[in-house]
Write a protein that holds these residues in place. Structure first.
Motif, PDB file in Angstrom:
ATOM      1  N   MET A   1      -8.885   3.715  -6.186  1.00 31.01           N
ATOM      2  CA  MET A   1      -8.518   4.051  -4.512  1.00 31.01           C
ATOM      3  C   MET A   1      -7.502   5.139  -4.628  1.00 31.01           C
ATOM      4  SD  MET A   1      -8.071   0.129  -3.202  1.00 31.01           S
ATOM      5  CE  MET A   1      -7.409  -0.620  -4.635  1.00 31.01           C
ATOM      6  N   ALA A   2      -7.525   5.899  -3.620  1.00 31.24           N
ATOM      7  CA  ALA A   2      -6.833   6.957  -3.416  1.00 31.24           C
ATOM      8  C   ALA A   2      -5.979   6.686  -2.035  1.00 31.24           C
ATOM      9  CB  ALA A   2      -7.872   7.960  -3.189  1.00 31.24           C
ATOM     10  N   LEU A   3      -4.965   7.454  -2.091  1.00 37.89           N
ATOM     11  CA  LEU A   3      -3.923   7.375  -0.948  1.00 37.89           C
ATOM     12  C   LEU A   3      -4.495   8.521   0.063  1.00 37.89           C
ATOM     13  CD1 LEU A   3      -0.412   7.043  -2.448  1.00 37.89           C
ATOM     14  CD2 LEU A   3      -1.524   5.546  -1.307  1.00 37.89           C
ATOM     15  N   ILE A   4      -4.277   8.136   1.218  1.00 34.31           N
ATOM     16  CA  ILE A   4      -4.625   9.174   2.362  1.00 34.31           C
ATOM     17  C   ILE A   4      -3.324   9.284   3.092  1.00 34.31           C
ATOM     18  CG2 ILE A   4      -5.865   9.452   4.642  1.00 34.31           C
ATOM     19  CD1 ILE A   4      -8.206   7.692   3.508  1.00 34.31           C
ATOM     20  N   MET A   5      -2.879  10.503   3.249  1.00 30.84           N
ATOM     21  CA  MET A   5      -1.698  10.817   3.851  1.00 30.84           C
ATOM     22  C   MET A   5      -2.041  11.231   5.372  1.00 30.84           C
ATOM     23  SD  MET A   5       0.404  10.725   1.445  1.00 30.84           S
ATOM     24  CE  MET A   5       1.813  11.283   2.478  1.00 30.84           C
ATOM     25  N   ARG A   6      -1.280  10.335   6.001  1.00 33.62           N
ATOM     26  CA  ARG A   6      -1.441  10.501   7.645  1.00 33.62           C
ATOM     27  C   ARG A   6      -0.837  11.525   8.036  1.00 33.62           C
ATOM     28  NH1 ARG A   6      -1.141   4.517   9.914  1.00 33.62           N
ATOM     29  NH2 ARG A   6      -2.718   5.091  11.258  1.00 33.62           N
ATOM     30  N   LYS A   7      -1.424  12.118   9.261  1.00 28.76           N
ATOM     31  CA  LYS A   7      -0.911  13.200  10.090  1.00 28.76           C
ATOM     32  C   LYS A   7       0.148  12.834  10.844  1.00 28.76           C
ATOM     33  CE  LYS A   7      -5.202  15.267  10.903  1.00 28.76           C
ATOM     34  NZ  LYS A   7      -6.232  16.306  11.690  1.00 28.76           N
ATOM     35  N   PRO A   8       1.463  13.528  10.737  1.00 27.97           N
ATOM     36  CA  PRO A   8       2.444  13.142  11.508  1.00 27.97           C
ATOM     37  C   PRO A   8       2.503  13.385  12.971  1.00 27.97           C
ATOM     38  CG  PRO A   8       3.022  15.374  10.265  1.00 27.97           C
ATOM     39  CD  PRO A   8       1.648  14.929   9.936  1.00 27.97           C
ATOM     40  N   ILE A   9       1.911  12.789  13.661  1.00 29.86           N
ATOM     41  CA  ILE A   9       1.702  12.639  15.227  1.00 29.86           C
ATOM     42  C   ILE A   9       2.994  12.087  15.751  1.00 29.86           C
ATOM     43  CG2 ILE A   9       0.340  12.027  17.040  1.00 29.86           C
ATOM     44  CD1 ILE A   9      -1.898  11.705  15.071  1.00 29.86           C
ATOM     45  N   THR A  10       3.404  11.160  15.198  1.00 27.86           N
ATOM     46  CA  THR A  10       4.659  10.583  15.811  1.00 27.86           C
ATOM     47  C   THR A  10       5.711  10.517  14.645  1.00 27.86           C
ATOM     48  OG1 THR A  10       3.987   8.303  15.241  1.00 27.86           O
ATOM     49  CG2 THR A  10       3.473   9.139  17.360  1.00 27.86           C
ATOM     50  N   PRO A  11       6.961  10.439  14.725  1.00 35.80           N
ATOM     51  CA  PRO A  11       7.882  10.191  13.661  1.00 35.80           C
ATOM     52  C   PRO A  11       7.811   8.889  12.830  1.00 35.80           C
ATOM     53  CG  PRO A  11       9.065  10.769  15.758  1.00 35.80           C
ATOM     54  CD  PRO A  11       7.830  10.559  16.173  1.00 35.80           C
ATOM     55  N   GLY A  12       7.426   8.016  13.474  1.00 35.70           N
ATOM     56  CA  GLY A  12       6.915   6.820  12.482  1.00 35.70           C
ATOM     57  C   GLY A  12       5.941   6.860  11.539  1.00 35.70           C
ATOM     58  N   LEU A  13       4.760   8.045  11.687  1.00 35.82           N
ATOM     59  CA  LEU A  13       3.733   8.149  10.945  1.00 35.82           C
ATOM     60  C   LEU A  13       3.938   9.500   9.978  1.00 35.82           C
ATOM     61  CD1 LEU A  13       0.717   7.986  13.447  1.00 35.82           C
ATOM     62  CD2 LEU A  13       1.372   6.348  11.701  1.00 35.82           C
ATOM     63  N   ARG A  14       5.165   9.922   9.908  1.00 36.71           N
ATOM     64  CA  ARG A  14       5.594  11.024   9.437  1.00 36.71           C
ATOM     65  C   ARG A  14       5.561  11.043   7.742  1.00 36.71           C
ATOM     66  NH1 ARG A  14       6.986  15.647  10.995  1.00 36.71           N
ATOM     67  NH2 ARG A  14       7.528  14.829  13.053  1.00 36.71           N
ATOM     68  N   HIS A  15       5.787   9.924   7.035  1.00 39.97           N
ATOM     69  CA  HIS A  15       5.780   9.961   5.684  1.00 39.97           C
ATOM     70  C   HIS A  15       5.070   8.497   5.298  1.00 39.97           C
ATOM     71  CE1 HIS A  15       8.532  13.133   5.194  1.00 39.97           C
ATOM     72  NE2 HIS A  15       9.373  12.508   5.959  1.00 39.97           N
ATOM     73  N   SER A  16       3.922   8.269   5.871  1.00 37.23           N
ATOM     74  CA  SER A  16       3.395   7.205   5.809  1.00 37.23           C
ATOM     75  C   SER A  16       1.977   7.469   5.259  1.00 37.23           C
ATOM     76  CB  SER A  16       2.863   6.460   7.084  1.00 37.23           C
ATOM     77  OG  SER A  16       2.285   7.153   8.063  1.00 37.23           O
ATOM     78  N   SER A  17       1.205   6.512   4.477  1.00 36.25           N
ATOM     79  CA  SER A  17      -0.091   6.720   3.773  1.00 36.25           C
ATOM     80  C   SER A  17      -0.683   5.328   3.740  1.00 36.25           C
ATOM     81  CB  SER A  17       0.262   7.404   2.348  1.00 36.25           C
ATOM     82  OG  SER A  17       0.962   6.140   1.529  1.00 36.25           O
ATOM     83  N   ILE A  18      -2.091   5.525   3.841  1.00 33.77           N
ATOM     84  CA  ILE A  18      -3.061   4.237   3.733  1.00 33.77           C
ATOM     85  C   ILE A  18      -3.757   4.569   2.194  1.00 33.77           C
ATOM     86  CG2 ILE A  18      -2.688   3.875   5.929  1.00 33.77           C
ATOM     87  CD1 ILE A  18      -5.477   5.242   6.423  1.00 33.77           C
ATOM     88  N   LEU A  19      -4.315   3.252   2.057  1.00 36.04           N
ATOM     89  CA  LEU A  19      -5.071   3.070   0.996  1.00 36.04           C
ATOM     90  C   LEU A  19      -6.682   3.734   1.383  1.00 36.04           C
ATOM     91  CD1 LEU A  19      -4.174   0.182  -1.266  1.00 36.04           C
ATOM     92  CD2 LEU A  19      -3.936   2.558  -1.597  1.00 36.04           C
ATOM     93  N   ASP A  20      -7.416   4.470   0.510  1.00 36.55           N
ATOM     94  CA  ASP A  20      -8.835   4.523   0.883  1.00 36.55           C
ATOM     95  C   ASP A  20      -9.777   3.595   0.105  1.00 36.55           C
ATOM     96  OD1 ASP A  20     -11.250   5.783   1.769  1.00 36.55           O
ATOM     97  OD2 ASP A  20     -11.062   7.239   0.219  1.00 36.55           O
ATOM     98  N   ARG A  21     -10.297   2.617   0.894  1.00 38.44           N
ATOM     99  CA  ARG A  21     -10.937   1.537   0.050  1.00 38.44           C
ATOM    100  C   ARG A  21     -12.454   1.930   0.378  1.00 38.44           C
ATOM    101  NH1 ARG A  21      -6.987  -1.897   2.738  1.00 38.44           N
ATOM    102  NH2 ARG A  21      -5.582  -2.708   0.946  1.00 38.44           N
ATOM    103  N   SER A  22     -12.863   3.027   0.398  1.00 37.98           N
ATOM    104  CA  SER A  22     -14.044   3.417   0.798  1.00 37.98           C
ATOM    105  C   SER A  22     -14.884   3.322  -0.639  1.00 37.98           C
ATOM    106  CB  SER A  22     -14.378   4.789   1.312  1.00 37.98           C
ATOM    107  OG  SER A  22     -14.008   5.909   0.307  1.00 37.98           O
ATOM    108  N   ASP A  23     -14.414   3.495  -1.672  1.00 43.06           N
ATOM    109  CA  ASP A  23     -15.396   3.166  -2.830  1.00 43.06           C
ATOM    110  C   ASP A  23     -15.474   1.778  -3.318  1.00 43.06           C
ATOM    111  OD1 ASP A  23     -12.613   2.948  -3.180  1.00 43.06           O
ATOM    112  OD2 ASP A  23     -12.439   3.577  -5.571  1.00 43.06           O
ATOM    113  N   LEU A  24     -14.819   0.912  -2.665  1.00 42.80           N
ATOM    114  CA  LEU A  24     -14.867  -0.392  -2.888  1.00 42.80           C
ATOM    115  C   LEU A  24     -16.513  -1.163  -2.328  1.00 42.80           C
ATOM    116  CD1 LEU A  24     -11.556  -2.133  -2.305  1.00 42.80           C
ATOM    117  CD2 LEU A  24     -12.404  -1.525  -4.463  1.00 42.80           C
TER     118      LEU A  24
END
Length: 79
Positions: A1-24
């Motif tokens: 599982m890889a990390l996907i860095m989110r685009k900083p569209i809003t200040p709350g999303l600036r340093h957030s990331s999500i897990l890529d579960r497409s390989d599961l």
């Protein structure tokens, strides 16, 4: 599982990331084994609203699973 860095569209999303579960898995749950739970909108048995903020929400799917496992000598297939 890889990390996907989110685009900083809003200040709350600036340093957030999500897990890529497409390989599961790439498949969706079987439609015949999933049912939709009924909405109650925060009401009790008499119809009175007892919980606030329980209005519209997404359909909540429940997967039908045989938890009892009381079927003996029956060949099973995993769907």
């Amino acid at each position: 599982m890889a990390l996907i860095m989110r685009k900083p569209i809003t200040p709350g999303l600036r340093h957030s990331s999500i897990l890529d579960r497409s390989d599961l898995t790439t498949t969706r749950p079987v439609k015949s084994l999933s049912t939709i739970l009924a909405k109650h909108s925060g009401r009790n048995a008499t119809g009175v609203v007892t919980t606030r903020h329980q209005g519209g929400r997404r359909k909540r799917y429940l997967r039908e699973i045989d938890w009892k496992r009381d079927k003996r000598d029956i060949s099973a297939t995993v769907v």
